[in-house]
Design an enzyme around this catalytic site. Structure first.
Site, short mmCIF file in Angstrom:
data_model
loop_
_atom_site.label_atom_id
_atom_site.label_comp_id
_atom_site.label_asym_id
_atom_site.label_seq_id
_atom_site.Cartn_x
_atom_site.Cartn_y
_atom_site.Cartn_z
N TYR A 1 -8.72 10.75 -3.51
CA TYR A 1 -7.21 10.40 -4.27
C TYR A 1 -7.83 9.30 -3.69
CZ TYR A 1 -5.99 12.45 0.04
OH TYR A 1 -4.80 13.11 1.29
N CYS A 2 -6.79 7.38 -4.44
CA CYS A 2 -6.08 6.32 -3.97
C CYS A 2 -7.50 6.19 -2.80
CB CYS A 2 -5.39 7.15 -2.50
SG CYS A 2 -4.78 5.12 -2.62
N PRO A 3 -8.87 5.71 -4.44
CA PRO A 3 -10.17 5.20 -3.57
C PRO A 3 -9.78 3.91 -3.68
CG PRO A 3 -9.74 5.53 -6.69
CD PRO A 3 -8.81 6.54 -5.92
#
Length: 280
Positions: A146-148
């Site tokens: 997540y939130c790469p």
């Protein structure tokens, strides 16, 4: 001057909100970092190092807040006991809770220092804090997290931290979240379910994360032994001392307190507008 000289061998203001932050409105952290950014940018403050931890909160990106079924996605998060807020800067959804350690490095922006140098500074600090990591701490995008981003931090292919950066009025804040305790995959599964409920197969204007929980982990899971927030604080302060950093405990000056009140009101109003659908 390079970014390493900003902290190593210098005096910095040390702000420890790792315990008191649990009582804060998470939006206060955005206003605090902006306050210190302006102070450093105006030469009114030495560089700042601020540690913070918040109660269970999901911080959405602005793009996340515009997903086609955001009401259903947000309702799910609230049912799981999470507060939902929207950040006023870039990035996508991240998880904050008692097992997530956050650190902000705040200093005057130098035109000769690239944005990547700020990320490199935090990456280097993490390697100094965790020299005994069971594998190299690498910085590259972890697909399925997540939130790469290009500065995902991972050990043996499992992401445990993410770095962001904000520049405002001559000051720079480099921020990192570090998953210290509990389950990285469970946090990722929570956001995986959020995105599925908020998208529901509809066309979306941005590349929302296709999360694979198994690529995320906490440091406790990676080390295969219990590590807590106090351990990380001790490691941080020890690493700072080893590199000649003089940490001076500090708090908001009267001038900063007035500025913080203004900035907190502004970020709260923006957040309220971004989440107006919750009141519809």
């Amino acid at each position: 001057m390079n970014t390493h000289q900003i902290f190593y061998g210098e005096t910095v203001r040390w702000i420890d909100h790792s315990s008191t932050g649990l009582q804060f409105n998470p939006l206060q952290s955005f206003a605090l970092d902006d306050t210190f950014c302006i102070s450093t940018g105006e030469h009114r403050s030495a560089p700042v190092m601020r540690a913070w931890v918040h109660a269970p909160t999901i911080v959405l990106g602005i793009q996340d807040s515009r997903l086609p079924h955001i009401e259903e996605g947000t309702a799910f998060l609230q049912e799981q006991g999470y507060r939902v807020i929207v950040r006023n800067s870039g990035g996508l959804a991240v998880v904050l809770d008692e097992g997530i350690f956050n650190l902000s490095l705040i200093f005057k922006e130098e035109k000769l220092i690239s944005i990547n140098s700020g990320y490199d500074l935090m990456h280097d600090l993490m390697k100094r804090i965790f020299p005994d990591a069971p594998g190299e701490i690498k910085a590259y995008e972890i697909e399925g997290s997540y939130c790469p981003g290009n500065y995902d931090l991972s050990i043996n292919g499992r992401k445990f931290a993410g770095i962001s950066q904000r520049r405002i009025r001559g000051g720079t804040a480099v921020q990192i979240y570090v998953a210290v305790t509990d389950s990285g995959p469970e946090r990722a599964a929570l956001l995986q379910e959020f995105y599925e409920r908020a998208v529901q197969g509809r066309t979306v204007k941005y590349q929302w994360p296709r999360i694979r929980p198994e690529v995320m982990a906490s440091l406790s899971e990676i080390y295969e032994q219990e590590i807590d927030i106090k351990d990380v604080l001790y490691r941080l302060l020890s690493a700072a001392r080893q590199h000649g950093v003089l940490m001076q405990s500090s708090s908001l000056t009267n001038e900063e307190l007035h500025r913080f009140d203004y900035l907190f009101q502004r970020v709260s109003e923006r957040n309220q507008k971004a989440l107006a659908f919750l009141e519809a």
